[in-house]
Every structure is written in structure tokens, then in C-alpha cells.
Write a protein that holds these residues in place. Structure first.
Motif, PDB file in Angstrom:
ATOM      1  N   MET A 155       0.708  -1.317  -0.063  1.00 32.23           N
ATOM      2  CA  MET A 155      -0.121  -0.005   0.029  1.00 32.23           C
ATOM      3  C   MET A 155       0.720   1.344  -0.050  1.00 32.23           C
ATOM      4  SD  MET A 155      -3.101   0.813   0.418  1.00 32.23           S
ATOM      5  CE  MET A 155      -4.089  -0.406   0.844  1.00 32.23           C
ATOM      6  N   TYR A 156       0.630   2.334  -0.988  1.00 31.20           N
ATOM      7  CA  TYR A 156       1.313   3.402  -1.071  1.00 31.20           C
ATOM      8  C   TYR A 156       0.216   4.469  -1.248  1.00 31.20           C
ATOM      9  CZ  TYR A 156       5.255   0.465  -1.577  1.00 31.20           C
ATOM     10  OH  TYR A 156       6.111  -0.681  -1.489  1.00 31.20           O
ATOM     11  N   ARG A 157       0.604   5.841  -0.932  1.00 30.69           N
ATOM     12  CA  ARG A 157      -0.344   6.985  -1.224  1.00 30.69           C
ATOM     13  C   ARG A 157      -0.343   7.158  -2.764  1.00 30.69           C
ATOM     14  NH1 ARG A 157      -2.434  11.283   1.632  1.00 30.69           N
ATOM     15  NH2 ARG A 157      -1.826  12.568  -0.345  1.00 30.69           N
ATOM     16  N   TYR A 158      -1.194   7.738  -3.061  1.00 28.99           N
ATOM     17  CA  TYR A 158      -1.355   7.923  -4.760  1.00 28.99           C
ATOM     18  C   TYR A 158      -0.380   8.947  -5.103  1.00 28.99           C
ATOM     19  CZ  TYR A 158      -3.046  12.808  -3.881  1.00 28.99           C
ATOM     20  OH  TYR A 158      -3.013  13.892  -3.626  1.00 28.99           O
ATOM     21  N   ASP A 159       0.025   9.597  -4.460  1.00 34.34           N
ATOM     22  CA  ASP A 159       1.397  10.427  -4.683  1.00 34.34           C
ATOM     23  C   ASP A 159       2.457  10.145  -4.586  1.00 34.34           C
ATOM     24  OD1 ASP A 159       0.912  11.001  -2.107  1.00 34.34           O
ATOM     25  OD2 ASP A 159       0.602  13.109  -2.246  1.00 34.34           O
ATOM     26  N   ASP A 160       2.772   8.702  -4.066  1.00 32.62           N
ATOM     27  CA  ASP A 160       4.015   8.086  -3.845  1.00 32.62           C
ATOM     28  C   ASP A 160       4.866   8.047  -5.260  1.00 32.62           C
ATOM     29  OD1 ASP A 160       6.030   5.711  -3.609  1.00 32.62           O
ATOM     30  OD2 ASP A 160       5.592   6.274  -1.544  1.00 32.62           O
ATOM     31  N   LYS A 195       6.347   3.726   2.056  1.00 32.82           N
ATOM     32  CA  LYS A 195       6.812   4.676   1.391  1.00 32.82           C
ATOM     33  C   LYS A 195       8.043   4.300   0.612  1.00 32.82           C
ATOM     34  CE  LYS A 195       5.833   8.672   4.443  1.00 32.82           C
ATOM     35  NZ  LYS A 195       6.419   9.726   5.150  1.00 32.82           N
ATOM     36  N   SER A 196       8.207   4.818  -0.789  1.00 36.15           N
ATOM     37  CA  SER A 196       9.125   4.160  -1.801  1.00 36.15           C
ATOM     38  C   SER A 196      10.329   5.170  -2.227  1.00 36.15           C
ATOM     39  CB  SER A 196       8.556   3.960  -3.036  1.00 36.15           C
ATOM     40  OG  SER A 196       7.950   5.050  -3.876  1.00 36.15           O
ATOM     41  N   GLU A 197      10.173   6.451  -1.707  1.00 32.60           N
ATOM     42  CA  GLU A 197      11.097   7.475  -2.094  1.00 32.60           C
ATOM     43  C   GLU A 197      12.493   6.888  -1.587  1.00 32.60           C
ATOM     44  OE1 GLU A 197      11.440  12.343  -1.567  1.00 32.60           O
ATOM     45  OE2 GLU A 197       9.702  10.990  -0.234  1.00 32.60           O
ATOM     46  N   GLY A 198      13.393   7.196  -2.587  1.00 37.71           N
ATOM     47  CA  GLY A 198      14.822   6.762  -2.458  1.00 37.71           C
ATOM     48  C   GLY A 198      14.978   5.210  -2.488  1.00 37.71           C
ATOM     49  N   ASN A 199      14.140   4.498  -2.805  1.00 35.01           N
ATOM     50  CA  ASN A 199      14.378   2.907  -2.763  1.00 35.01           C
ATOM     51  C   ASN A 199      14.237   2.374  -4.256  1.00 35.01           C
ATOM     52  OD1 ASN A 199      15.180   2.669  -0.097  1.00 35.01           O
ATOM     53  ND2 ASN A 199      13.029   2.836   0.285  1.00 35.01           N
ATOM     54  N   ILE A 200      13.868   3.396  -5.099  1.00 40.91           N
ATOM     55  CA  ILE A 200      13.736   2.903  -6.718  1.00 40.91           C
ATOM     56  C   ILE A 200      14.990   3.254  -7.409  1.00 40.91           C
ATOM     57  CG2 ILE A 200      12.367   3.066  -8.866  1.00 40.91           C
ATOM     58  CD1 ILE A 200      10.006   4.248  -6.957  1.00 40.91           C
ATOM     59  N   LYS A 201      15.195   1.912  -7.931  1.00 42.33           N
ATOM     60  CA  LYS A 201      16.674   1.971  -8.853  1.00 42.33           C
ATOM     61  C   LYS A 201      16.307   1.952 -10.157  1.00 42.33           C
ATOM     62  CE  LYS A 201      18.477   1.513  -4.718  1.00 42.33           C
ATOM     63  NZ  LYS A 201      18.996   2.818  -3.956  1.00 42.33           N
ATOM     64  N   THR A 202      16.990   2.913 -10.988  1.00 41.97           N
ATOM     65  CA  THR A 202      16.942   3.072 -12.430  1.00 41.97           C
ATOM     66  C   THR A 202      18.182   2.709 -13.261  1.00 41.97           C
ATOM     67  OG1 THR A 202      15.122   4.963 -12.141  1.00 41.97           O
ATOM     68  CG2 THR A 202      16.254   4.670 -14.448  1.00 41.97           C
TER      69      THR A 202
END
Length: 432
Positions: A155-160, A195-202
Motif C-alpha cells: 500500500m502506498y499513497r497515490y502521490d508516492d 513509502k518508496s522514496e529513495g528506494n527505486i533504482k533506475t
């Protein structure tokens, strides 16, 4: 199993333009939102036949079997079936598999799933005040990829930021979805918001190789790791198709959903998706209608009132006035082209009238005239476009919309500065 796509999803498909491509990787990510394409289809008539059949099948809930049965003879008639030697745009000959039942099935499924999620995203954005928490839901069966289970029930907020890349679909043959929940449902089910911020790798991965030249195409992919594993977007799917199609402005999406005229709604989506195409269409409409006898109340989309400008206007007048969707009617165009404007030297030339949608899209200055209208100025401040935000204009089909009521040359910009200085004009955006 997907239900029949909502109207907005079908309108999104109808709003797409066309693009001729040789390899599927020539058109990646957001480019797919703007144009319908099928790899190796180099003739517009064939592409149009496939596109019309695809849209019709999705709109009417036609089965895959019926879709293939109906489309196959049409493509055979156009000599576009089976394996053939085809010359690409560079003059190279290549034996390719044109259309086949399997390929048509893929075309229908891919367009259906993207259209479905465009409609679903718009609906969920429209209701984020009530349901701000979004949950990723995977289909758990023997066909489900293990990586997709990494986000299942998370579950994440819509603006995550996770939804910028992980909102479905994010690979071929995708069946996952997102469901929206309220604060009450969240607590009732004992769910935790992450929260996903900072944990998504591109990273970059190979998307495809041109067989004739050996040229490689690489595309961005995103990886995200949870306690259940790692999920990765497929090359070419590293984006949110819904956000790319209809934007992320909640107010605009809500207004978009309220428009009952489907043709207008399709034009609005097209304006969001592909502004240059929209400007060209507006230009064509202006030049076809300028000087036309018997002007009616029919209209065309001219642009949008931004959220900041709309809120500023509503605050000034103390109530909600702006409908955010701007249109130009035939009658208003005829008025702008009137004898009065000719004799006064303020009549725009054809190209200047045709630039109205571009002025609205990128104004140098926007002011509120306390007499009751918005005014947009072009880059050089030599043209002003007035917008009536009262919603009283009698349009056909009937809609409560903001109307471009006038456009003419500005002979003396000092008069505008005087109006601003005298507080008759309130600056909403830009610099005087």
C-alpha cells in the motif's frame, strides 16, 4: 479478466494519432500514449484498419476470437498477412511475419490493458480525496511472474513516486491492477502504508536489435525491492500510462470526467496527450471557419485554465467560476473577425487567429479583468485573448465551459500597464 473499458479509456484510444514504425522499440514509453502504431506496418491504410478494428472491439466488448475472425480477411485483402519480404524505410529487404492470429491477439490485449488502466487511473485520481491509498494487486495463479508478487498487497499513497513507474501495466502480458482504499478501509483491514522514496533504482536494458543493421535500442527500467522480492519494469514500460495520457492534475481530471460530450472529451485528451497535434487541428479549424457564412454555436477546444489561475480567479470573485476547459465557438470567431475589428486595425491575420491555442498554452502574461474575464497575452504582448468564465454562453452541444470571447491586436501595451497600475487588472501569471 477485464471488463469493457470505461468510456474515458475508449476516448483515450480514439484520441491517439498514428505513427509508422519498423521495430516496436522505435516507439517507447510515453510515445505510445500519443500515437497508435504496429511494428512493420508501413502503410497508413493498413494501420488505420487495425486501429479502427481494435478500438471497435474494445468499445463493444468483442471477443478475441471474433476480433481476429473479422480483421483477418480485411488484412488479407490489403495483402498484409503471413510471412513476406518487406522493404523497410532504409531500403533494406527483410523477411518478416506480418499479421497472424497470435499477433492480432497481442495487439488487442495490449491496447485493451493500456486503455483499461488509463480509465482506471483517471477514476482513481478523481477520487483521491476519499480514497488516497492505492494498493497493488497481483493475479496469483500459475501464470503470474514471481517478481510481480513482490508488490502484491503493498500500500502506498497515490502521490508516492512508486506509481510513476510501477502503476500497471509495466510489462508485456500484464494482468496486475491497483485498487484504491479510504482511510476507513485502511484501518478496518489493518493495512500499513509504505513509502518508496529513495528506494527505486533506475537502469538501462536492451529493448531490441534492428536485424538489418545490428543497431541496439536501450530503454530505462526501474527496480524496487520489498520483503517479498524485487519487481522490475519491462523495457519500454517504465512509465505510468494513465498519468501520461490524462495528466496528474486532479482538478483537470475531475472536469474531464464531467464533460458529457464525448467528442469534446476526446479532443481534451488529445490536447493533454499531444499539444502540437492539437494546435495544428485548432489552426485547421480556424482557417476553415474564418469568414464562413452562417456561423453557429458549435465549438472546438482551445486550451485549459491552469489550476493556479483557476484558484486565483475563484478567490477573487469568492465563488467557483472557471470550468478550466476553454473553447472557441464559430460565432465568437466570426465576432473576432468582424468589420469593427477590421476598421479599427485590431483584426488578427489568419495565422494569428490560428495561434490562439498556443497563446493559451504558453502565455507571457495572464490577468483578471475586474469586469469579469480572463485575458491571455502572447509572448510579444501584441495579441490579447479574452476568456468569458461566466459559463452563460449557449453552446452546442450544451456544456458549461469557459469561452474564448475575443482576440485582437494590442496596439498600445501601455494601456495594459495602466489598467494593472489602476488595479482594474489583477496579474495572475507572468510578468507585466
Amino acid at each position: 479478466m477485464l471488463r469493457l473499458a470505461p468510456k474515458l479509456a475508449v476516448d483515450y484510444l480514439k484520441a491517439k494519432g498514428y505513427n509508422i514504425t519498423w521495430n516496436w522499440q522505435e516507439q517507447l514509453e510515453e510515445a505510445h500514449v500519443k500515437a497508435f502504431t504496429v511494428a512493420k506496418v508501413t502503410r497508413a491504410d493498413i494501420l488505420e484498419t487495425i486501429r479502427e478494428a481494435t478500438v471497435s472491439a474494445i468499445e463493444n466488448g468483442t471477443s478475441e476470437r471474433e476480433f481476429i475472425k473479422n480483421l483477418k480477411p480485411e488484412l488479407q485483402r490489403l495483402s498484409w498477412w503471413g510471412k513476406q519480404i518487406v522493404i523497410d524505410s532504409k531500403g533494406n529487404a527483410e523477411q518478416v511475419q506480418l499479421d497472424s492470429p497470435r499477433r492480432l491477439r497481442t495487439i488487442l490485449r495490449t491496447n485493451k490493458i493500456t486503455a483499461y488502466h488509463v480509465g482506471r487511473y483517471a477514476h482513481q485520481m478523481e477520487n483521491v480525496d476519499e480514497q488516497p491509498y492505492w494498493q497493488y494487486v497481483a493475479v496469483r495463479d500459475s501464470r503470474t511472474r514471481a517478481s510481480h508478487l513482490a508488490l502484491h498487497c503493498k500500500m502506498y499513497r497515490y502521490d508516492d513516486p512508486i506509481w510513476d513507474t510501477m502503476y500497471p501495466p509495466n510489462d508485456w502480458g500484464y494482468r496486475c491492477r491497483v485498487r484504491a482504499l479510504s482511510e476507513f478501509r485502511l484501518k478496518q483491514q489493518g493495512l500499513k502504508v509504505s513509502k518508496s522514496e529513495g528506494n527505486i533504482k533506475t537502469d538501462w536494458e536492451l529493448a531490441g536489435v534492428d536485424k538489418s543493421t545490428g543497431e541496439e535500442t536501450h530503454a530505462k527500467v526501474s527496480r524496487f525491492t520489498t520483503d517479498k522480492g524485487t519487481i522490475k519494469t519491462g523495457p519500454g514500460w517504465n512509465y505510468n500510462v494513465g498519468k501520461s495520457a490524462v495528466g496528474s492534475d486532479i482538478a483537470i481530471i475531475r472536469k474531464l470526467q464531467q464533460i458529457q460530450n464525448r467528442q469534446l472529451r476526446q479532443e481534451v485528451i488529445q490536447a493533454i496527450n499531444n499539444s502540437e497535434l492539437r494546435h495544428q487541428y485548432f489552426e485547421k479549424w480556424v482557417k476553415e471557419n474564418l469568414g464562413k457564412q452562417g456561423a453557429s454555436n458549435r465549438y472546438i477546444t482551445a486550451g485549459f485554465v491552469s489550476e493556479n489561475i483557476a484558484q486565483a480567479v475563484n478567490q477573487i470573485v469568492g465563488q467557483e467560476l472557471s470550468q478550466r476547459v476553454l473553447v472557441m465557438s464559430e460565432k465568437r470567431l466570426a465576432h473576432a473577425n468582424s468589420l469593427k475589428h477590421h476598421t479599427g486595425g485590431v483584426r488578427l491575420d489568419d495565422n494569428e487567429y490560428a495561434s490562439i491555442s498556443r497563446i493559451i498554452a504558453t502565455p507571457s502574461l495572464v490577468v483578471w479583468d475586474r469586469k469579469g474575464s480572463l485575458i491571455y497575452f502572447n509572448k510579444d504582448k501584441t495579441i490579447k485573448v479574452l476568456v468569458d468564465v461566466s459559463g452563460k454562453e449557449k453552446l452546442k452541444p450544451k456544456e458549461k465551459l469557459d469561452v474564448v470571447i475575443n482576440a485582437y491586436k494590442l496596439l498600445n501595451y501601455k494601456s495594459v500597464l495602466a489598467e494593472i497600475s489602476g488595479e482594474n487588472y489583477k496579474v495572475l501569471e507572468g510578468e507585466p
